[in-house]
Write an enzyme that holds these catalytic residues in place. Sequence first.
Site, PDB file in Angstrom:
ATOM      1  N   THR A 165       0.936  -1.480   0.007  1.00  0.00           N
ATOM      2  CA  THR A 165      -0.042  -0.041   0.078  1.00  0.00           C
ATOM      3  C   THR A 165       0.676   1.259  -0.187  1.00  0.00           C
ATOM      4  O   THR A 165       0.254   2.313   0.039  1.00  0.00           O
ATOM      5  CB  THR A 165      -0.858  -0.023   1.189  1.00  0.00           C
ATOM      6  N   ASP A 166       2.025   1.128   0.231  1.00  0.00           N
ATOM      7  CA  ASP A 166       2.929   2.330   0.330  1.00  0.00           C
ATOM      8  C   ASP A 166       4.357   2.064  -0.684  1.00  0.00           C
ATOM      9  O   ASP A 166       5.544   2.291  -0.148  1.00  0.00           O
ATOM     10  CB  ASP A 166       3.627   2.751   1.605  1.00  0.00           C
ATOM     11  N   LEU A 167       4.200   1.568  -1.924  1.00  0.00           N
ATOM     12  CA  LEU A 167       5.082   1.183  -2.802  1.00  0.00           C
ATOM     13  C   LEU A 167       6.026   2.308  -3.261  1.00  0.00           C
ATOM     14  O   LEU A 167       4.997   3.145  -4.272  1.00  0.00           O
ATOM     15  CB  LEU A 167       4.633   0.421  -3.982  1.00  0.00           C
ATOM     16  N   ASN A 171      10.966   2.778  -0.474  1.00  0.00           N
ATOM     17  CA  ASN A 171      10.815   1.201   0.246  1.00  0.00           C
ATOM     18  C   ASN A 171      11.361   0.217  -0.698  1.00  0.00           C
ATOM     19  O   ASN A 171      11.082  -0.959  -0.766  1.00  0.00           O
ATOM     20  CB  ASN A 171       9.286   1.184   0.535  1.00  0.00           C
ATOM     21  N   ARG A 203       1.127   4.458  -8.158  1.00  0.00           N
ATOM     22  CA  ARG A 203       1.795   4.949  -6.881  1.00  0.00           C
ATOM     23  C   ARG A 203       3.540   5.162  -6.905  1.00  0.00           C
ATOM     24  O   ARG A 203       3.959   6.048  -6.507  1.00  0.00           O
ATOM     25  CB  ARG A 203       1.348   4.282  -5.618  1.00  0.00           C
TER      26      ARG A 203
END
Length: 235
Positions: A165-167, A171, A203
């Site tokens: 969900t936070d690519l 990261n 994203r």
Amino acid sequence: MQVISSTNTRIWFDEALLDAEPERSFDPQYWQQRGAMSGQARGRGTTYFIETPVLPMALRHYWRGGLLGKLIRDQYIFTGWDNTRCAQELQLLQLLAEGGVRVPRPVAARAVRCGVGYRADILTEKVPGAQDLVAVLQLRAMAPAEWAEVGQLIRQMHDLGVCHTDLNIHNILLDNQGQCWLIDFDKCSQRKGEAWKQQNLDRLLRSLRKELQRFSILWVEDDWEALMAGYRHNE
């Protein structure tokens, strides 16, 4: 994973990787006293880096973000041990590692109940000699083959049904052997369907364009095509 349970605490740990007493391994002072603390990094909270004979590790406490985090800094509603954020992240890392995706190996996690809520910590492998892609791209451009490897790694994750969900490029790491890694799976999960996969990729592309503006990273739009070629390699 082995499990230790008491009325208010549950600890999950891999006895082959944890060279310490499970009950004390989430206390930074314990590692300091053993002379195993090698450094720390500050973000939302402090991540402690630990060296052991088995592997280097990172110890992280779960902190809330956003407006709610200013009121309730590190507590979450308890709905069952397996629903705690640390248990879910540990299980997801185990799934990915066993599925051949290059992620930090999960070592241990702890959830401690406090009233209707809980606090949590997690120990994972620290990737030796790694930098995130922002740091790498501030120094040099990456070759098309490197971007293709990033794409292949994301595809491996997606093929296991895991939505990151936070690519973003903070990261994704590149280690001193030139291998790519994915990190930070807090609040991530397995999902069905396909739409979320494109959302992950969108994203990541926004992240690249954003950091191009912020830090003038050495990235061009053609690099995205190389990444996507790697992503589609086995289709």
